[in-house]
Motif scaffolding. Structure first.
Motif, PDB file in Angstrom:
ATOM      1  N   ASP A  79     -10.613 -15.380  51.938  1.00  0.00           N
ATOM      2  CA  ASP A  79      -9.445 -14.923  51.295  1.00  0.00           C
ATOM      3  C   ASP A  79      -8.644 -15.753  51.104  1.00  0.00           C
ATOM      4  O   ASP A  79      -7.660 -16.452  51.893  1.00  0.00           O
ATOM      5  CB  ASP A  79      -8.776 -14.073  52.042  1.00  0.00           C
ATOM      6  N   TYR A 102      -3.058 -17.033  48.758  1.00  0.00           N
ATOM      7  CA  TYR A 102      -2.118 -17.179  49.039  1.00  0.00           C
ATOM      8  C   TYR A 102      -2.083 -18.673  48.327  1.00  0.00           C
ATOM      9  O   TYR A 102      -1.244 -19.956  48.065  1.00  0.00           O
ATOM     10  CB  TYR A 102      -1.640 -17.333  50.310  1.00  0.00           C
ATOM     11  N   SER A 143      -5.904 -12.894  44.684  1.00  0.00           N
ATOM     12  CA  SER A 143      -5.139 -11.534  44.161  1.00  0.00           C
ATOM     13  C   SER A 143      -4.117 -11.868  43.053  1.00  0.00           C
ATOM     14  O   SER A 143      -3.608 -13.095  42.971  1.00  0.00           O
ATOM     15  CB  SER A 143      -4.526 -10.749  45.453  1.00  0.00           C
ATOM     16  N   SER A 149      -1.268  -9.965  43.508  1.00  0.00           N
ATOM     17  CA  SER A 149       0.009 -10.147  44.235  1.00  0.00           C
ATOM     18  C   SER A 149       0.832 -10.449  44.110  1.00  0.00           C
ATOM     19  O   SER A 149       2.329 -10.376  44.233  1.00  0.00           O
ATOM     20  CB  SER A 149      -0.650  -8.862  44.785  1.00  0.00           C
ATOM     21  N   LYS A 150       0.862 -11.969  45.059  1.00  0.00           N
ATOM     22  CA  LYS A 150       1.997 -12.477  45.504  1.00  0.00           C
ATOM     23  C   LYS A 150       1.595 -14.041  44.538  1.00  0.00           C
ATOM     24  O   LYS A 150       3.517 -14.067  44.575  1.00  0.00           O
ATOM     25  CB  LYS A 150       1.214 -13.290  47.605  1.00  0.00           C
ATOM     26  N   ARG A 164      -0.880  -3.818  41.094  1.00  0.00           N
ATOM     27  CA  ARG A 164      -2.455  -3.398  41.435  1.00  0.00           C
ATOM     28  C   ARG A 164      -3.376  -4.397  40.324  1.00  0.00           C
ATOM     29  O   ARG A 164      -3.434  -4.270  39.406  1.00  0.00           O
ATOM     30  CB  ARG A 164      -2.287  -2.138  42.264  1.00  0.00           C
TER      31      ARG A 164
END
Ligand SMILES: *Cc1c(COP(=O)(O)O)cnc(C)c1O
Length: 411
Positions: free
Chosen positions: A217, A220, A248, A250-251, A259
Motif C-alpha cells: 500500500d 502516501y 490512491s 486521495s492523499k 474517489r
C-alpha cells in the motif's frame, strides 16, 4: 431462513473512530464553551481544496457529457486508456520502473482495492499484518473467513501479527515461519515510518523464496522527501514476481471525496491452484473487476489524469509542501517538549510516544480536555500501538500553529 456470513459476527465493533466520536461528543456536550475551539487532528482526511487542474478537467469532462457528439456511457471496466497510460508513465516509466499500461487497474479507492483483492486469493492463506495497522486489512480478512475469533485484546486467531516498534524502526522483522499474503504500507499509516531499499529487498527476497505475495500500500508515496526512500515496491528487483501495489489519488490530489485510485498487478505475478499449478493473477483481477465493477466516472478519471499535467504536478507539490510543513512543525514542537517523535518526515503522520505513565487513551483524554485537540490513540491501531498517539498533519496552517501552542501549554 436465509443464512448470513458468519465471519461478520467475528468482527469487533468498529472501535476506534466511533469511540473517539463518543468521547468528543461527550466533551462538547459538557463543555459547550470550549467545543468550538476544538481542533481535530484525528482522522486521516485531507483539508485543502481540490487542485485547479483537476477541477478544470472535471468541468470540461462534464460539458463533454452534456453534448450528443461527445457523450459517453459505460467506460472500460479497468479504466480509460488515457488515465492508465498517464499513470504508467507518470508514476513508473518516467522514473525508470517497468509497469505496462494494462497492468494498471483504475478504481474508486485503495480502501476498496485492498479489501477486494482477497476475492482472487483462496482460503487457507497465512496472512501477515503489521501491528499497529490500517484496520481495513484486518477486517477484510475476517470477512473473507481467513481468521478465527478475536481474543480480548482484539487480536484474531490465525493472523500473523508483526509488531512494529521504535526498536525495529516500525518496519517488521521477516517472519521465521511461512506466510502467504503480506500487507506492507510505506510510508506508513499510522506510524509515518518509511521502509528503506534494503528492508524492502529482504521482503521481496522472502516473498520470492516462499511464493508469498506482498500487498504493498503506497497511498502516501507522494509525501516522501528523502530521495533514497523507495516510492514503489517495483523499484526492488524481482518485485514484479511477488507484489501487487495499491496507490490512491486521495492523499496527494486531495481526492478523498472525489474517489480515484489504482492497483498494479504485474503479469509475471503468480499464485498456485489447489493442485499446485501456477497461474498468473493478472487475468483473475481483470475478470474480477469486469464482473463486479464498472470503473470510475469519466469526469473523475479526467480529473485524475490532470494531476499528471505540468500544472497538476505543481499543484500537487504545493499540497504536499503544505502538509509536510505542518508535519515538521508538529514534530519539532513535540521534540521541544521532550517527547519522542517518529514519522512526519516522509509522511503526513507524526507518531509520538506518550509521556511516562500515561496510556494512549489517557493521552487522548488529556489532549481533549486540557488542549481541546483531538488526536488518535495508538492502541486503536493494534496492541503494539499502545504507548503512542498519532497527530495528523492534514490541517490548515493556522490550526497547526494553534495545536503547537496548545501542546506546549499542556505538556
Ligand atoms: C487513506 C489511505 C488509503 C487511500 O484510501 P482511498 O480509499 O483511496 O481513499 C489507502 N491506504 C491507507 C493506509 C490510507 O491511509
Amino acid at each position: 431462513m436465509a443464512k448470513l456470513n458468519n465471519n461478520y459476527l467475528k468482527l469487533k465493533a468498529g472501535y476506534l473512530f466511533p469511540e473517539i466520536g463518543r468521547r468528543v461528543k461527550s466533551f462538547s456536550d459538557n463543555n459547550p464553551e470550549n467545543a468550538e475551539n476544538l481542533i481535530k487532528c484525528g482522522i486521516g482526511d485531507v483539508t485543502e481544496p481540490l487542485p485547479l487542474a483537476a477541477r478544470n478537467a472535471m468541468k470540461s469532462a462534464v460539458d463533454e457529457l452534456g453534448n450528443h457528439d461527445t457523450f459517453r456511457g459505460y467506460g472500460p471496466e479497468q479504466g480509460y486508456d488515457f488515465l492508465r497510460t498517464a499513470i504508467a508513465n507518470g508514476d513508473y516509466r518516467d522514473n525508470g520502473i517497468l509497469v505496462k499500461d494494462d497492468e494498471i487497474f483504475v478504481s474508486d479507492g485503495s480502501k476498496c482495492d485492498t479489501g477486494n483483492i482477497l476475492d482472487i486469493f483462496g482460503n487457507g492463506n497465512k496472512i501477515a499484518i503489521t501491528d499497529p495497522v490500517y484496520p481495513v486489512y484486518v477486517d477484510t480478512n475476517v470477512m473473507a473467513g481467513n481468521t478465527g475469533e478475536a481474543n480480548e485484546s482484539g487480536a484474531y486467531e490465525g493472523i500473523h501479527y508483526m509488531p512494529c516498534n521504535a526498536e525495529n524502526g516500525f518496519v517488521p522483522e521477516i517472519p521465521q515461519d511461512r506466510v502467504d499474503l503480506i500487507y506492507l504500507c510505506y510510508p506508513n499509516n499510522p506510524t509515518g515510518a518509511t521502509a528503506t531499499r534494503e528492508q524492502l529487498e529482504k521482503w521481496v527476497s522472502y516473498a520470492r523464496e516462499h511464493g508469498a505475495v506482498i500487498l504493498y500500500d503506497a497511498a502516501y508515496q507522494a509525501f516522501i522527501q528523502d530521495q533514497s526512500v523507495p516510492r514503489s515496491i517495483y523499484e526492488i528487483d524481482g518485485a514484479r514476481e511477488c507484489a501487487i501495489e495499491f496507490r490512491s489519488f486521495s492523499k496527494n490530489g486531495g481526492f478523498t471525496g472525489v474517489r480515484c485510485a489504482f492497483t498494479v498487478v504485474p503479469k509475471e505475478l503468480m499464485a498456485e491452484d489447489e493442485n499446485g499449478e501456477k497461474h498468473s493473477l493478472h487475468p483473475l483481477w481483470s475478470r474480477r473487476q469486469s464482473t463486479k465493477f464498472n470503473s470510475v466516472s469519466y469526469p473523475v478519471q479526467k480529473a485524475a489524469e490532470a494531476l499528471y499535467s505540468d500544472d497538476g504536478k505543481n499543484q500537487v507539490k504545493s499540497l504536499i509542501t503544505h502538509y509536510m510543513e505542518n508535519a515538521q512543525k508538529l514534530r519539532s514542537t513535540c521534540s521541544e517538549i521532550g517527547l519522542s517523535v517518529y514519522g512526519g518526515q516522509n509522511a503526513p503522520y507524526v507518531w509520538v510516544a506518550c509521556p511516562d505513565s500515561i496510556d494512549s487513551w489517557g493521552m487522548f483524554d488529556k489532549m481533549l480536555n486540557e488542549a481541546n485537540v483531538v488526536i488518535t490513540p495508538g492502541a486503536g491501531f493494534g496492541k503494539a500501538g499502545e504507548g503512542f498517539f498519532r497527530i495528523s498533519a492534514f490541517n490548515s496552517k493556522s490550526n497547526v500553529d494553534t495545536v503547537c501552542e496548545r501542546l506546549k501549554a499542556t505538556l
